[in-house]
Design a protein around this motif. Structure first.
Motif, PDB file in Angstrom:
ATOM      1  N   GLY A   1       0.724  -1.467   0.117  1.00  0.00           N
ATOM      2  CA  GLY A   1       0.171  -0.003   0.027  1.00  0.00           C
ATOM      3  C   GLY A   1       0.643   1.338   0.075  1.00  0.00           C
ATOM      4  N   CYS A   2       0.288   2.332   0.076  1.00  0.00           N
ATOM      5  CA  CYS A   2       1.002   3.719   0.054  1.00  0.00           C
ATOM      6  C   CYS A   2       1.909   3.997   1.012  1.00  0.00           C
TER       7      CYS A   2
ATOM      8  N   SER B   1       1.079   5.749  -4.238  1.00  0.00           N
ATOM      9  CA  SER B   1      -0.480   6.058  -3.809  1.00  0.00           C
ATOM     10  C   SER B   1      -1.019   6.659  -5.173  1.00  0.00           C
ATOM     11  N   ASN B   2      -2.569   6.156  -4.847  1.00  0.00           N
ATOM     12  CA  ASN B   2      -3.301   6.808  -5.862  1.00  0.00           C
ATOM     13  C   ASN B   2      -4.766   7.133  -5.087  1.00  0.00           C
ATOM     14  N   PRO B   3      -4.915   8.507  -4.870  1.00  0.00           N
ATOM     15  CA  PRO B   3      -6.097   8.919  -3.904  1.00  0.00           C
ATOM     16  C   PRO B   3      -7.461   8.941  -4.640  1.00  0.00           C
TER      17      PRO B   3
ATOM     18  N   PRO C   1      -4.346   7.228   0.758  1.00  0.00           N
ATOM     19  CA  PRO C   1      -3.852   7.452   1.892  1.00  0.00           C
ATOM     20  C   PRO C   1      -5.309   7.818   2.884  1.00  0.00           C
ATOM     21  N   VAL C   2      -6.058   8.385   2.282  1.00  0.00           N
ATOM     22  CA  VAL C   2      -7.163   8.875   3.159  1.00  0.00           C
ATOM     23  C   VAL C   2      -7.913   7.561   3.618  1.00  0.00           C
TER      24      VAL C   2
ATOM     25  N   ASP D   1      -6.149   5.264   6.182  1.00  0.00           N
ATOM     26  CA  ASP D   1      -6.223   6.040   7.576  1.00  0.00           C
ATOM     27  C   ASP D   1      -7.588   5.550   8.228  1.00  0.00           C
ATOM     28  N   ARG D   2      -8.703   5.855   7.347  1.00  0.00           N
ATOM     29  CA  ARG D   2      -9.910   5.481   8.045  1.00  0.00           C
ATOM     30  C   ARG D   2      -9.974   3.912   8.570  1.00  0.00           C
ATOM     31  N   TRP D   3      -9.367   3.042   7.834  1.00  0.00           N
ATOM     32  CA  TRP D   3      -9.377   1.669   8.130  1.00  0.00           C
ATOM     33  C   TRP D   3      -8.342   1.614   9.275  1.00  0.00           C
ATOM     34  N   HIS D   4      -7.792   2.393   9.916  1.00  0.00           N
ATOM     35  CA  HIS D   4      -7.011   2.314  11.330  1.00  0.00           C
ATOM     36  C   HIS D   4      -7.882   3.037  12.354  1.00  0.00           C
TER      37      HIS D   4
END
Ligand SMILES: [Zn+2]
Length: 257
Positions: free
Chosen positions: A55-56, A135-137, A227-228, A231-234
């Motif tokens: 991942g990113c 990454s690919n947002p 990346p966003v 983060d939510r999955w943390h």
């Protein structure tokens, strides 16, 4: 009475789509279980030589799915489910051995957790080894996959389970992935974010078609290059909402409610 500013803020928050930090996922209400629902949870990858994607933040798919599976199984046990974890350590058994465990466990349902690495990506971070991670947002969201190989009966059970999971995840506020980068790998189902493995027979995903003892689906929980969304999955709230959605779908499929 609400001020104009707070009304505007409320509207903005309501409009922020997943995975924006302002977007909220909700924990679906669960009735008490009427029976002991047996579910097998597979933390995808983590077999010898099989780390999955990177991942990113240079996180491996195998490490991410282990956390997701651990969080999910802990919560499903709390809800009253009987759970088999096919992998509880960073390096686990090969897939055929996991399938054998699942067949011995005789679950009602099976879910294998994965993450996707979608489309074109750009250098994002350098890991301590000097390797570059990308990454690919764009292209966030979840996807549900199943196989159409096997008897009509098992394919129908996979479809019912897969569609229910997608429905409940969307009800909880998770974003359905469009599938635009899957190309010809998967056929679009009528239900959003649901895809049927449509590769030539020998290239189809092994885990999806390896057993007919119970319906198997894969949930691509999120986009590992965004990346966003990573983060939510943390966040604990994400695991809580995800587990309630999976439990709610299981209740609908197994207990018809
Ligand atoms: Zn995977």
């Amino acid at each position: 009475m609400l001020s104009h500013a707070s009304v505007l803020l409320a509207l903005l928050l309501a409009a922020a789509p997943w995975p924006s930090p302002e977007a909220r996922v909700s924990v679906l209400p669960l009735p008490p279980l009427a029976s002991r629902i047996r579910i097998a949870i597979d933390a995808g990858h983590g077999a010898p030589g099989n780390t999955g994607n990177w991942g990113c933040h240079c996180q491996s798919e195998a490490d991410e799915t282990l956390v997701e599976a651990t969080e999910l199984s802990r919560r499903l046990r709390r809800f009253g489910f009987t759970v088999l974890d096919t992998r509880t350590t960073p390096l686990g058994a090969k897939y055929p051995a996991r399938i054998a465990d699942i067949e011995a466990f005789k679950p009602h349902l099976v879910v294998s957790l994965h993450t996707d690495a979608r489309a074109d990506a750009w250098p994002h971070e350098t890991n301590p080894d000097g390797g570059v991670c990308f990454s690919n947002p764009k292209d966030p969201g979840f996807a549900v996959l199943w196989s159409e190989e096997g008897s009509d009966a098992i394919v129908k059970r996979r479809e019912t389970w897969g569609r229910a999971v997608s429905h409940e995840l969307r009800a909880a506020g998770f974003l359905p992935y469009s599938g635009e980068d899957y190309g010809s790998l998967y056929r679009d189902d009528d239900e959003p974010a649901c895809f049927v493995d449509a590769r030539p027979i020998k290239q189809r995903v092994y885990f999806l078609r390896a057993t007919s003892v119970a319906p198997v689906i894969i949930v691509e929980t999120h986009h590992a290059l965004d990346p966003v969304e990573v983060d939510r999955w943390h966040e604990g709230a994400t695991h809580e909402a995800f587990a309630a959605a999976i439990a709610s779908a299981a209740l609908k499929v197994v207990e018809n409610r």
